[in-house]
Write an enzyme that holds these catalytic residues in place. Structure first.
Site, PDB file in Angstrom:
ATOM      1  N   ASP A  23       0.835  -1.210   0.000  1.00 46.09           N
ATOM      2  CA  ASP A  23       0.000   0.000   0.000  1.00 46.09           C
ATOM      3  C   ASP A  23       0.868   1.258   0.000  1.00 46.09           C
ATOM      4  OD1 ASP A  23      -2.150  -1.658   0.087  1.00 46.09           O
ATOM      5  OD2 ASP A  23      -2.513  -1.431   2.248  1.00 46.09           O
ATOM      6  N   LYS A  78     -11.832 -27.438 -14.979  1.00 45.84           N
ATOM      7  CA  LYS A  78     -12.834 -26.534 -15.546  1.00 45.84           C
ATOM      8  C   LYS A  78     -13.206 -25.573 -14.420  1.00 45.84           C
ATOM      9  CE  LYS A  78     -16.964 -26.221 -18.342  1.00 45.84           C
ATOM     10  NZ  LYS A  78     -17.472 -25.018 -17.707  1.00 45.84           N
ATOM     11  N   LYS A 106     -17.989 -32.944 -16.707  1.00 47.24           N
ATOM     12  CA  LYS A 106     -18.518 -32.253 -15.529  1.00 47.24           C
ATOM     13  C   LYS A 106     -18.555 -33.152 -14.299  1.00 47.24           C
ATOM     14  CE  LYS A 106     -20.424 -28.560 -16.068  1.00 47.24           C
ATOM     15  NZ  LYS A 106     -21.517 -28.027 -16.884  1.00 47.24           N
ATOM     16  N   CYS A 146     -40.143 -36.641  23.374  1.00 48.78           N
ATOM     17  CA  CYS A 146     -40.651 -37.030  24.694  1.00 48.78           C
ATOM     18  C   CYS A 146     -41.648 -36.031  25.272  1.00 48.78           C
ATOM     19  CB  CYS A 146     -39.496 -37.219  25.665  1.00 48.78           C
ATOM     20  SG  CYS A 146     -38.740 -35.664  26.163  1.00 48.78           S
ATOM     21  N   CYS A 154     -33.828 -30.286  24.549  1.00 51.73           N
ATOM     22  CA  CYS A 154     -34.884 -30.983  25.261  1.00 51.73           C
ATOM     23  C   CYS A 154     -34.465 -31.076  26.720  1.00 51.73           C
ATOM     24  CB  CYS A 154     -35.041 -32.372  24.671  1.00 51.73           C
ATOM     25  SG  CYS A 154     -35.945 -33.492  25.741  1.00 51.73           S
TER      26      CYS A 154
HETATM   27  S1  IVH Z   1     -11.535 -23.644 -23.028  1.00 45.36           S
HETATM   28  C1  IVH Z   1     -13.153 -23.437 -27.258  1.00 45.36           C
HETATM   29  N1  IVH Z   1     -10.671 -24.248 -20.644  1.00 45.36           N
HETATM   30  O1  IVH Z   1     -16.011 -23.256 -19.783  1.00 45.36           O
HETATM   31  C2  IVH Z   1     -13.086 -23.745 -25.831  1.00 45.36           C
HETATM   32  N2  IVH Z   1     -12.798 -23.263 -20.851  1.00 45.36           N
HETATM   33  O2  IVH Z   1     -17.997 -24.059 -22.096  1.00 45.36           O
HETATM   34  C3  IVH Z   1     -12.937 -22.552 -25.007  1.00 45.36           C
HETATM   35  N3  IVH Z   1     -13.935 -22.886 -18.707  1.00 45.36           N
HETATM   36  O3  IVH Z   1     -17.399 -20.342 -20.295  1.00 45.36           O
HETATM   37  C4  IVH Z   1     -12.958 -22.800 -23.569  1.00 45.36           C
HETATM   38  N4  IVH Z   1     -12.340 -23.668 -17.436  1.00 45.36           N
HETATM   39  O4  IVH Z   1     -15.150 -19.996 -19.240  1.00 45.36           O
HETATM   40  C5  IVH Z   1     -11.680 -23.737 -21.364  1.00 45.36           C
HETATM   41  N5  IVH Z   1      -9.773 -24.810 -18.555  1.00 45.36           N
HETATM   42  C6  IVH Z   1     -10.760 -24.282 -19.295  1.00 45.36           C
HETATM   43  C7  IVH Z   1     -11.930 -23.784 -18.713  1.00 45.36           C
HETATM   44  C8  IVH Z   1     -12.947 -23.295 -19.520  1.00 45.36           C
HETATM   45  C9  IVH Z   1     -13.537 -23.132 -17.460  1.00 45.36           C
HETATM   46  C10 IVH Z   1     -15.245 -22.311 -19.087  1.00 45.36           C
HETATM   47  C11 IVH Z   1     -15.164 -21.151 -20.017  1.00 45.36           C
HETATM   48  C12 IVH Z   1     -16.424 -21.187 -20.816  1.00 45.36           C
HETATM   49  C13 IVH Z   1     -16.894 -22.577 -20.648  1.00 45.36           C
HETATM   50  C14 IVH Z   1     -16.877 -23.268 -21.987  1.00 45.36           C
END
Ligand code: IVH
Length: 688
Positions: free
Chosen positions: A39, A117, A320, A417, A432
């Site tokens: 800061d 993901k 997923k 009870c 209780c």
């Molecule tokens: S690649 C052409 N890599 O997933 C593919 N996407 O359905 C482009 N996401 O909204 C996406 N982690 O934000 C890719 N390791 C990852 C990811 C990722 C999350 C999300 C992305 C997008 C969705 C794609």
């Protein structure tokens, strides 16, 4: 250009230091200096830029504190569309994906770059000549919202790219990645929001979205947002690898973008599945939220050969995890009684598939939690089940509340009870008061009663108590003394010999000490030492049972909480009844008649009473006479000086007034008890 060299040098030094600290903190997760030092450097640079505005270029770290609020987000067209990914939910779909890819490429096996993901928001960062010029949300994939001022505040995002290893910086580069909030930062934000009565977020994703889509970037700057790069969009000029996806990620990392550690290159469907399983196990310990894994064909030439179907690449797949959150409805709220008598409200849900299983119940913790969530029966809610954690109601969808939604009220009696349920001041939990009598607490109480330091009944273990209670052979400790050898020998894992021994052990426990007996009763907050102190002080069980809260607090180490537990225990008729049964079964203990006497009956000590409504047996005059005979006063109207309101059927306005002034209200039975025992007795509501 009109800037003294010395100033230019100073600004450069500050910028370099700030960017290095940003990288250490946000990218490498290894800060070099405390926040206060950061800061201080920031303020120094801000001062300098105020004096020499030419220094305040868009790539200055000071731009991370936020710009002037916007009226709306401008729209931007992505240099290359931001596509979506095809989804897979099970093994079969992953194997089919790998098969399709291999067949289309005409190869035996394929190498995949695998990544988490991320469960955040996709953004695209546009760098021209190595300088961040624009940042946008995904929007519909073609046109997004320009959130540049907000993205500039993220310290994990480089404002200017630094050439490393002599590799040139591309003239144009769109870096794609995910903005998210780390779980720790999310917890801290919600804690702060709760404290100041602000909006509490359901999950890190919503919190990140809220922070990123702020028209006032000053607000974004106060929320710690993280960023992970996972690819590139448009790119012009040399400086980006064009062989493999994994090389692109390595290059982004060398350009000081945060790129996740948990990335690998693996070959074949079995390896994809193994990575997925491993990440699912890691899920709880990683600092960021993810909702699955992503598999991308690593070779960029193979990617190009595979191409796209509608808006998703054929070369990538999102695998997923089962969703951890789902929407459902609260059909009712049951109250469960735990082993220590704690009453826990549990939401009965319309069955919903979440976290990989069908969930029909979710814990609501306690009464305050229900109030805090503003939950009513009939509400639509978001339920979360993460890993093996007990399902929880995360949020109420208030706008969907049906007209017939009903509020929940904690019962004032135990649902198992029927004993009074008490919530002590300062405690979140309602309990209780049935103690020994409550079946839900019975097993625990029996084990405690039989334990070595209590009645010392050798051989009465957990398995046996389970059977005895489940088969309704034993309900209270008094029933133990009625057990015969034949009944015991009929139980599982009970030979006649051990049945004999147990009956003998139970018989021997009849003769005990007052201290052991008081301890054996299992009164909340009364451990062995307190039981001894009580026995020494009162000398007899009757005196202990009759003692009021004040008298109890005369005992060393007994404070208001313990006094309340003891008084509450003896005020519960079921407990008194069990003690009577134990006496009748021949349980005896030493008494010391010389100990300090408890308060005698009959002392209402000048307390003011007001009568209202029709009492079931006493006529008004009779009630008055008896109160006055015991030293109390009966007055005509309720005021702050009133100690008790005695209310019968059809009470008048005095009743409302008493409620308003929080004056204890007695019914006839309560009055009679008070008359019998005097003030300061366990059931005197003034002694809470
Ligand atoms: S690649 C052409 N890599 O997933 C593919 N996407 O359905 C482009 N996401 O909204 C996406 N982690 O934000 C890719 N390791 C990852 C990811 C990722 C999350 C999300 C992305 C997008 C969705 C794609």
């Amino acid at each position: 250009m009109g800037l003294p060299d010395e100033i230019r040098q100073q600004a450069l030094a500050l910028r370099t230091a700030l960017e290095r600290h940003n990288e250490r903190y946000y990218v490498l997760d290894a800060p070099l200096v405390p926040d206060a030092e950061y800061d201080r450097l920031m303020r120094a640079l801000q001062d300098l830029e105020r004096r020499y505005p030419l220094l305040a270029t868009p790539d200055s770290p000071t731009q991370r504190v936020g710009a002037a609020p916007l009226a709306a987000f401008p729209r931007v067209t992505h240099g290359m569309p931001m596509l979506s990914l095809g989804n897979a939910f099970d093994t079969g779909e992953v194997e089919a994906f790998d098969r399709r890819v291999r067949q289309a490429l005409g190869v035996e096996s394929v190498a995949y770059a695998v990544e988490p993901k991320f469960d955040g928001l996709a953004v695209s960062l546009r760098y021209e000549g190595g300088v961040l010029v624009a940042g946008a949300t995904r929007g519909d994939g073609y046109v997004g919202e320009d959130v540049t001022p907000n993205l500039r505040t993220l310290r994990a995002i480089p404002l200017r790219l630094q050439a490393a290893d002599g590799i040139p910086i591309p003239a144009l580069l769109e870096v794609r990645g995910e903005v998210l909030m780390l779980r720790d930062d999310f917890d801290r934000l919600n804690r702060e929001q709760r404290e100041k009565g602000g909006k509490v977020f359901i999950n890190p994703r919503n919190a990140a979205a809220g922070a990123l889509r702020q028209l006032d970037s000053g607000v974004t700057a106060t929320r710690r947002l993280a960023f992970f790069a996972y690819g590139v969009g448009a790119s012009e000029g040399p400086g980006m690898p064009c062989d493999r996806h994994s090389s692109i990620l390595d290059r982004l990392a060398s350009l000081r973008f945060p790129v996740v550690q948990e990335r690998r290159v693996v070959t074949g469907a079995a390896a994809l599945l193994a990575y997925h399983r491993n990440m699912e196990e890691m899920r709880a310990i990683l600092p960021y939220d993810m909702d699955g894994t992503v598999y991308k064909v690593d070779d960029l030439a193979q990617q190009a050969a595979l191409g796209y179907v509608s808006r998703a690449p054929r070369f990538a797949l999102a695998h997923k995890f089962p969703a951890q959150e789902a929407a459902t409805r609260v059909l009712g709220i049951d109250v469960q009684v735990g082993r220590t008598g704690a009453l826990t409200p549990v939401a009965r849900l319309e069955p919903v598939f979440v976290g990989g299983v069908t969930v029909t119940n979710a814990t609501l913790h306690n009464e305050d939690e229900i109030r805090r969530k503003d939950l009513m029966i009939g509400d639509s809610v978001i339920v979360r089940r993460a890993g093996d954690v007990i399902p929880e109601v995360m949020a109420v969808q208030r706008e969907q509340r049906p007209a017939d939604a009903r509020p929940f009220a904690m019962p004032d009696h135990c649902p198992v009870c029927g004993a009074r349920a008490l919530r002590l001041p300062g405690e979140a939990v309602t309990r209780c008061s049935g103690g020994l009598y409550c079946p839900a607490q019975r097993k625990q109480a029996l084990l405690h009663y039989a334990s070595r330091r209590a009645m010392d009944i050798d051989g009465l273990g957990e398995r046996l108590v389970e059977q005895l209670v489940d088969q309704a052979i034993v309900r209270t400790p008094a029933d133990l003394y009625r057990l015969g050898v034949a009944a015991l020998a009929a139980l599982e894992r009970m030979a006649e010999k051990s049945a004999d021994n147990l009956v003998a052990a139970i018989g021997n426990s009849r003769r005990t000490t007052l201290a052991r007996f008081v301890y054996a009763l299992g009164i909340r907050n009364v451990g062995e030492a307190t039981a001894k102190a009580l026995a020494r002080h009162f000398g007899s069980l009757d005196r202990l049972a009759a003692a009021g809260r004040q008298a109890l607090q005369q005992v060393p180490d007994v404070g208001p909480v313990v006094a309340e537990s003891i008084a509450g225990f003896f005020a519960e008729p079921h407990n008194v009844e069990v003690i009577e049964q134990l006496r009748a079964a021949g349980v005896t203990w030493d008494e010391h008649p010389g100990a300090i006497p408890a308060d005698g009956p009959g002392g209402l000590g000048g307390r003011n009473f007001v009568l209202t409504g029709t009492l079931p047996t006493l006529v008004r005059e009779e009630a008055r006479e008896r109160i006055e005979a015991a030293g109390g006063r009966v007055v005509g109207s309720v005021s702050k000086k009133t100690d008790y309101l005695v209310a019968g059927a059809d009470p008048g306005g005095k009743y409302d007034r008493a409620i308003e002034l929080e004056i204890p209200i007695l019914d006839e039975a309560g009055l009679l008890q008070l008359l019998a025992r005097g003030c300061d007795s366990p059931d005197d509501p003034l002694h809470s």
